[in-house]
Design an enzyme around this catalytic site. Structure first.
Site, PDB file in Angstrom:
ATOM      1  N   GLY A 295       0.855  -1.185   0.000  1.00 13.76           N
ATOM      2  CA  GLY A 295       0.000   0.000   0.000  1.00 13.76           C
ATOM      3  C   GLY A 295       0.892   1.236   0.000  1.00 13.76           C
ATOM      4  N   GLY A 296       0.382   2.342   0.541  1.00 15.69           N
ATOM      5  CA  GLY A 296       1.136   3.595   0.541  1.00 15.69           C
ATOM      6  C   GLY A 296       2.509   3.429   1.176  1.00 15.69           C
TER       7      GLY A 296
ATOM      8  N   TYR B 111       0.745  -3.431  -9.919  1.00 15.47           N
ATOM      9  CA  TYR B 111      -0.123  -3.258  -8.747  1.00 15.47           C
ATOM     10  C   TYR B 111      -1.243  -2.267  -9.050  1.00 15.47           C
ATOM     11  CZ  TYR B 111      -1.526  -2.548  -3.894  1.00 15.47           C
ATOM     12  OH  TYR B 111      -2.249  -2.484  -2.727  1.00 15.47           O
TER      13      TYR B 111
ATOM     14  N   LYS C 130       2.281   0.029  15.694  1.00 15.61           N
ATOM     15  CA  LYS C 130       1.985   1.201  16.509  1.00 15.61           C
ATOM     16  C   LYS C 130       1.391   0.896  17.884  1.00 15.61           C
ATOM     17  CE  LYS C 130       0.799   3.974  12.582  1.00 15.61           C
ATOM     18  NZ  LYS C 130      -0.288   4.812  12.097  1.00 15.61           N
TER      19      LYS C 130
ATOM     20  N   THR D  40      -3.422   3.323   6.801  1.00 17.79           N
ATOM     21  CA  THR D  40      -2.857   4.131   7.881  1.00 17.79           C
ATOM     22  C   THR D  40      -3.923   5.042   8.486  1.00 17.79           C
ATOM     23  OG1 THR D  40      -0.718   4.067   6.774  1.00 17.79           O
ATOM     24  CG2 THR D  40      -1.017   5.776   8.421  1.00 17.79           C
TER      25      THR D  40
ATOM     26  N   GLU E  15      -6.187   3.140  10.641  1.00 18.87           N
ATOM     27  CA  GLU E  15      -5.556   2.869  11.951  1.00 18.87           C
ATOM     28  C   GLU E  15      -5.659   4.101  12.858  1.00 18.87           C
ATOM     29  OE1 GLU E  15      -2.074   0.334  12.552  1.00 18.87           O
ATOM     30  OE2 GLU E  15      -1.847   0.275  10.371  1.00 18.87           O
TER      31      GLU E  15
ATOM     32  N   HIS F  26      -8.276   5.086  16.699  1.00 21.45           N
ATOM     33  CA  HIS F  26      -7.905   5.683  17.987  1.00 21.45           C
ATOM     34  C   HIS F  26      -8.926   6.715  18.464  1.00 21.45           C
ATOM     35  CE1 HIS F  26      -3.863   4.011  18.525  1.00 21.45           C
ATOM     36  NE2 HIS F  26      -3.706   4.120  17.225  1.00 21.45           N
TER      37      HIS F  26
END
Lengths: 346, 346
Positions: A30-31, A73, A139, A206, A209, A213
């Site tokens: 991915g990124g 990809y 993380k 990301t 993720e 939080h």
């Protein structure tokens, strides 16, 4: 580890000179994985030989080509479509490990979704019989704790695993470990990050993720959100995510390094998903008491022009190089970014 | 290394827990050595067992007493007058090494006057047959280069020598090595320090080393100055020494670590010898180019309340602890503060 990787065996000064480049794989495309690959192909001391995504993998002992990998990809959705060298398979990581025994180390640029995923990948490596270096940019505290359970198994398998080696945890945690040296007692480690990205679609995993939080969200809930739902959430906040008291592994890493209790570590930040300019300068402040009884604060501040990709992937490969030096000395097991000095990769 | 020093042998996470404290000696008992001793006696993980000055030494397997050592030194001019345990001798270092075989490591808190002195002390250790950890807070590039010549001999002698482990080089060099991780190429490392001390007499040797960096001065000339001459020089500048383009080993250390050429490293600062307040905040700025082509600068700034003693002796013992872990793994030779992550000492 490849027999071609040889350094000075007597002492460490000067040991950064390798005869042949380290052979490196990147898991996840991915990124973050793409940025890692882009960084890797410019390194003299490392050769990018392997990559995997969810649907396939690519391997070439002579080194992968960034442009053809990106094209495969982006046009077809997986590195498995790469011609020649791509393999389409739902067991991409296991099959890649089995095929690519000469890889010295992997950067796990995988989103940890679900939160047990990275630990399950570590178990795949343990079972495979492969020996080498693994580095993650994980993380969450709970994710590092899952790896701690595997500590002995990693050591027995001859794997040198370095965890928490991105920006935070990683670069800033290591900075905090250095800063702590002035103090007899560390009272607080406060990490505040600013991230600016032009558009969130480049870092879908990301950003999910990060959303996980937010109050009321979980990893599972964030993962299950459609792109439209993420877009709608970001519309409410003008593209800005403000995160406080995040569950971040900097805490357990600094505790394991004996620097302070995990309760003394706080992580928060602001992510602007619609502006590459950082909303604030990422920094870590380390407050403590000196042996003379003075209270003071050291501050390590990152330049605003450094991107998340530079601050995550740079340290990841720096730790990978340090991990290869540990492997060469027969040092296996689990280490964190707060314990090991990363080595600069040319 | 003492048989009492035992850690977790499987992997590094958690290895900071020692059953018995490390047995540590301090060579030199001027301002820096006394500060080191004061720091040491407050550490649970270390026991201060040995100290030496020019005229004598003191050793106690149960640990030295700070107050009685200070009293002997201040009233009679040498630790050799300590009762019991002091020995008066002009060969204090050689005799101490010979007697105190159970010492795990020494901090060489010696002024490097002449500039070959620390290297000559390293040779004493090599010849003695003692195996353990040595840490210095050496400053000049040429002094580190003398140790580089001894690299193989140190490794063969079973000595783990960590050089440049004070504030700068040391704390700031390590901070620079961490900061470099964000960059594909490092263009400049700029160290600027501020030191404030209430009166120069407490750091006679350190101030002479600073004076040696002024235009027209040398190590020999500064060393030969009487206290009255130093006082007269300081009167001319209102007690302030401004130092630019200093010969500082940060340059060779960062070059050895492969981070940048030594020409990219500059060290300068301002020392106020009549005011404990720092004239400026000590910092290191690391400028480089990211893999995406952006130029940026990371900054690591020390809190003004941290003294030179805290910023030198804290890292020195953090590296000594890291050195003991290397020893335990059979890793000998010469290392710099830019290569090894210091460990926090409780």
């Amino acid at each position: 580890m490849s027999a071609q990787v040889r350094g000075n065996t007597n002492s460490s000064v000067g040991s950064s000179k390798y005869i042949a480049p380290m052979r490196v794989g990147v898991l996840g495309f991915g990124g973050l994985g793409q940025a890692a690959a882009r960084m890797l192909v410019a390194k003299q001391e490392m050769l990018w030989v392997a990559a995997a995504d969810l649907k396939g993998y690519a391997y070439s002992g002579e080194g992968l080509n960034l442009d053809t990998c990106l094209a495969a990809y982006q046009s077809q959705g997986s590195l498995g479509y790469l011609e020649p060298g791509g393999i389409l398979t739902s067991r991409s990581i296991q099959e890649l490990i089995a095929q690519a025994s000469s890889v010295d180390g992997y950067f796990l640029a995988l989103p940890n979704l679900p939160n047990t995923f990275i630990a399950s990948v570590a178990q795949m490596f343990i079972k495979s019989g492969w020996r080498g270096v693994l580095v993650d940019a994980i993380k969450r505290t709970s994710a590092v704790e899952q790896l701690l359970v595997l500590k002995e198994e990693l050591a027995e398998a001859g794997i040198t695993y370095l965890t928490g080696c991105g920006a935070t945890p990683g670069l800033l945690t290591a900075g905090a470990a250095i800063a702590a040296q002035s103090y007899a007692e560390v009272h607080q480690v406060k990490i505040t990050f600013g991230v600016g990205i032009a558009n969130w679609e480049a870092y879908r995993a990301t950003i999910r993720e990060d959303i996980a939080h937010l109050p009321g969200y979980s990893v599972e809930r964030a993962r299950a959100m459609t792109d439209a739902e993420v877009e709608a959430l970001l519309d409410q906040t003008n593209g800005v995510l403000t995160l406080e008291n995040m569950e971040h592994a900097d805490d357990v890493m600094l505790e394991l390094a004996g620097i302070c209790s995990r309760d003394c570590v706080t992580v928060g930040g602001v992510v602007d998903t619609r502006n590459p300019k950082k909303p604030l300068s990422t920094n870590v402040q380390v407050t403590g008491r000196t042996f003379e009884g003075k209270i003071s604060t050291h501050t390590f501040t990152l330049g605003d022009e450094t991107s998340m990709a530079a601050n995550v992937c740079g340290p990841a490969f720096g730790y990978l190089k340090a991990g290869v030096a540990l492997q060469r000395r027969g040092i296996y097991g689990l280490f964190t970014a707060a314990e090991i000095m990363p080595q600069f990769v040319k």
